[in-house]
Scaffold this motif. Structure first.
Motif, PDB file in Angstrom:
ATOM      1  N   VAL A 176      94.010 -60.563 -14.894  1.00 52.77           N
ATOM      2  CA  VAL A 176      92.824 -59.723 -14.748  1.00 52.77           C
ATOM      3  C   VAL A 176      93.242 -58.336 -14.273  1.00 52.77           C
ATOM      4  O   VAL A 176      94.066 -58.197 -13.369  1.00 52.77           O
ATOM      5  N   ARG A 177      92.689 -57.336 -14.921  1.00 52.81           N
ATOM      6  CA  ARG A 177      92.942 -55.947 -14.528  1.00 52.81           C
ATOM      7  C   ARG A 177      91.679 -55.367 -13.932  1.00 52.81           C
ATOM      8  O   ARG A 177      90.589 -55.583 -14.431  1.00 52.81           O
ATOM      9  N   ARG A 178      91.873 -54.617 -12.859  1.00 53.70           N
ATOM     10  CA  ARG A 178      90.747 -54.002 -12.165  1.00 53.70           C
ATOM     11  C   ARG A 178      90.804 -52.492 -12.359  1.00 53.70           C
ATOM     12  O   ARG A 178      91.843 -51.876 -12.176  1.00 53.70           O
ATOM     13  N   PHE A 179      89.665 -51.902 -12.718  1.00 50.82           N
ATOM     14  CA  PHE A 179      89.544 -50.459 -12.885  1.00 50.82           C
ATOM     15  C   PHE A 179      89.052 -49.843 -11.583  1.00 50.82           C
ATOM     16  O   PHE A 179      88.285 -50.480 -10.855  1.00 50.82           O
ATOM     17  N   PRO A 180      89.435 -48.611 -11.284  1.00 50.08           N
ATOM     18  CA  PRO A 180      88.935 -47.961 -10.074  1.00 50.08           C
ATOM     19  C   PRO A 180      87.456 -47.607 -10.163  1.00 50.08           C
ATOM     20  O   PRO A 180      86.783 -47.472  -9.148  1.00 50.08           O
ATOM     21  N   GLU A 181      86.935 -47.461 -11.392  1.00 51.44           N
ATOM     22  CA  GLU A 181      85.517 -47.165 -11.582  1.00 51.44           C
ATOM     23  C   GLU A 181      84.932 -48.173 -12.565  1.00 51.44           C
ATOM     24  O   GLU A 181      85.650 -48.764 -13.359  1.00 51.44           O
ATOM     25  N   ALA A 182      83.614 -48.347 -12.533  1.00 53.86           N
ATOM     26  CA  ALA A 182      82.953 -49.324 -13.392  1.00 53.86           C
ATOM     27  C   ALA A 182      83.177 -49.009 -14.865  1.00 53.86           C
ATOM     28  O   ALA A 182      83.237 -47.849 -15.257  1.00 53.86           O
ATOM     29  N   THR A 183      83.291 -50.065 -15.656  1.00 54.74           N
ATOM     30  CA  THR A 183      83.427 -49.947 -17.109  1.00 54.74           C
ATOM     31  C   THR A 183      82.295 -50.750 -17.730  1.00 54.74           C
ATOM     32  O   THR A 183      82.490 -51.830 -18.246  1.00 54.74           O
ATOM     33  N   ARG A 184      81.105 -50.208 -17.655  1.00 55.28           N
ATOM     34  CA  ARG A 184      79.921 -50.928 -18.129  1.00 55.28           C
ATOM     35  C   ARG A 184      79.771 -50.900 -19.641  1.00 55.28           C
ATOM     36  O   ARG A 184      78.956 -51.628 -20.185  1.00 55.28           O
ATOM     37  N   THR A 185      80.542 -50.069 -20.319  1.00 51.42           N
ATOM     38  CA  THR A 185      80.462 -50.020 -21.771  1.00 51.42           C
ATOM     39  C   THR A 185      81.816 -50.375 -22.366  1.00 51.42           C
ATOM     40  O   THR A 185      82.852 -50.275 -21.698  1.00 51.42           O
ATOM     41  N   ALA A 186      81.813 -50.768 -23.627  1.00 44.04           N
ATOM     42  CA  ALA A 186      83.067 -51.088 -24.313  1.00 44.04           C
ATOM     43  C   ALA A 186      83.975 -49.869 -24.367  1.00 44.04           C
ATOM     44  O   ALA A 186      85.190 -49.982 -24.192  1.00 44.04           O
ATOM     45  N   ALA A 187      83.400 -48.695 -24.584  1.00 45.88           N
ATOM     46  CA  ALA A 187      84.207 -47.474 -24.656  1.00 45.88           C
ATOM     47  C   ALA A 187      84.927 -47.217 -23.330  1.00 45.88           C
ATOM     48  O   ALA A 187      86.099 -46.833 -23.310  1.00 45.88           O
ATOM     49  N   GLU A 188      84.240 -47.434 -22.220  1.00 45.73           N
ATOM     50  CA  GLU A 188      84.868 -47.252 -20.916  1.00 45.73           C
ATOM     51  C   GLU A 188      85.974 -48.287 -20.703  1.00 45.73           C
ATOM     52  O   GLU A 188      87.035 -47.974 -20.179  1.00 45.73           O
ATOM     53  N   ALA A 189      85.749 -49.526 -21.127  1.00 42.44           N
ATOM     54  CA  ALA A 189      86.760 -50.572 -20.970  1.00 42.44           C
ATOM     55  C   ALA A 189      87.976 -50.315 -21.849  1.00 42.44           C
ATOM     56  O   ALA A 189      89.098 -50.671 -21.483  1.00 42.44           O
ATOM     57  N   ALA A 190      87.784 -49.685 -22.993  1.00 38.93           N
ATOM     58  CA  ALA A 190      88.892 -49.383 -23.891  1.00 38.93           C
ATOM     59  C   ALA A 190      89.857 -48.372 -23.274  1.00 38.93           C
ATOM     60  O   ALA A 190      90.964 -48.187 -23.770  1.00 38.93           O
ATOM     61  N   ALA A 191      89.468 -47.764 -22.161  1.00 36.62           N
ATOM     62  CA  ALA A 191      90.347 -46.836 -21.459  1.00 36.62           C
ATOM     63  C   ALA A 191      91.611 -47.526 -20.964  1.00 36.62           C
ATOM     64  O   ALA A 191      92.569 -46.870 -20.590  1.00 36.62           O
ATOM     65  N   LEU A 192      91.654 -48.850 -21.001  1.00 30.89           N
ATOM     66  CA  LEU A 192      92.860 -49.558 -20.586  1.00 30.89           C
ATOM     67  C   LEU A 192      93.981 -49.369 -21.597  1.00 30.89           C
ATOM     68  O   LEU A 192      95.098 -49.777 -21.389  1.00 30.89           O
ATOM     69  N   GLY A 193      93.678 -48.696 -22.706  1.00 30.90           N
ATOM     70  CA  GLY A 193      94.718 -48.379 -23.659  1.00 30.90           C
ATOM     71  C   GLY A 193      94.682 -49.229 -24.909  1.00 30.90           C
ATOM     72  O   GLY A 193      95.685 -49.353 -25.601  1.00 30.90           O
ATOM     73  N   CYS A 194      93.552 -49.800 -25.220  1.00 35.68           N
ATOM     74  CA  CYS A 194      93.426 -50.596 -26.439  1.00 35.68           C
ATOM     75  C   CYS A 194      92.382 -49.962 -27.348  1.00 35.68           C
ATOM     76  O   CYS A 194      91.691 -49.029 -26.959  1.00 35.68           O
ATOM     77  N   GLU A 195      92.303 -50.480 -28.562  1.00 34.38           N
ATOM     78  CA  GLU A 195      91.278 -50.007 -29.486  1.00 34.38           C
ATOM     79  C   GLU A 195      89.909 -50.520 -29.028  1.00 34.38           C
ATOM     80  O   GLU A 195      89.805 -51.598 -28.445  1.00 34.38           O
ATOM     81  N   LEU A 196      88.871 -49.764 -29.334  1.00 33.85           N
ATOM     82  CA  LEU A 196      87.512 -50.152 -28.979  1.00 33.85           C
ATOM     83  C   LEU A 196      87.179 -51.533 -29.539  1.00 33.85           C
ATOM     84  O   LEU A 196      86.525 -52.341 -28.885  1.00 33.85           O
TER      85      LEU A 196
END
Length: 169
Positions: free
Chosen positions: A33-53
């Motif tokens: 499990v990876r934790r982001f410093p800020e909420a990723t309520r959308t798929a686009a925000e979650a894709a910031a982990l470096g993967c495709e949307l």
């Protein structure tokens, strides 16, 4: 993004989801499990982990004739409610309100995982999830995600594989 999977209380995942992973014999997933410093309520925000949307698995709660159910959809696509209605043989399909999502799953919108919910619901998984070897899904909070091969995720979610994404054009 913080890549550490644990903190002083164990897994970065929501406690209910971490327990579901343990019950399913998936303790190794809790460690990924990876934790982001800020909420990723959308798929686009979650894709910031470096993967495709499209590698993000959205867990979306809808209601078919008033009965909640879950749709697992890739982050680059939208759910076609008419296709879902046809798939389920329902008269009416609507997006569930936030209180129904929390009541049904035990999680808030933006953090709903694909399994480990408070109640058992019907689960549909769109075939688009199978286009990548690994997809990322919420781990019970808007701050956490976990990786899993899509076929494994679909099996663990007890999902039926369907084609319910909006067609382009």
């Amino acid at each position: 993004m913080t890549t550490s999977a644990t903190d002083t209380e164990g897994s970065a995942a929501h406690p209910r989801f971490a327990e579901a992973l343990r019950e399913m014999g998936l303790e190794d997933v809790a460690g990924q499990v990876r934790r982001f410093p800020e909420a990723t309520r959308t798929a686009a925000e979650a894709a910031a982990l470096g993967c495709e949307l499209s590698q993000i698995c959205k867990s979306l709660i809808f209601a078919a004739d008033g009965e909640p159910f879950l749709v697992l959809m890739d982050g680059a696509s939208r759910v076609d409610l008419d296709r879902v209605r046809e798939e389920l043989g329902a008269d009416r399909v609507t997006r569930a309100k936030a209180d129904v999502v929390r009541e049904t799953t035990g999680y808030a919108i933006g953090g709903v995982p694909p399994f480990g919910h408070r109640t058992r619901t019907r689960v549909l998984a769109d075939r688009s999830l199978l286009t990548h070897p690994v997809i990322w899904a919420a781990a019970g909070t808007p701050y956490t995600v976990f990786p899993m091969p899509p076929k494994d995720l679909i099996v663990h979610a007890g999902a039926t594989l369907v084609d319910v994404r909006e067609r382009e054009g």
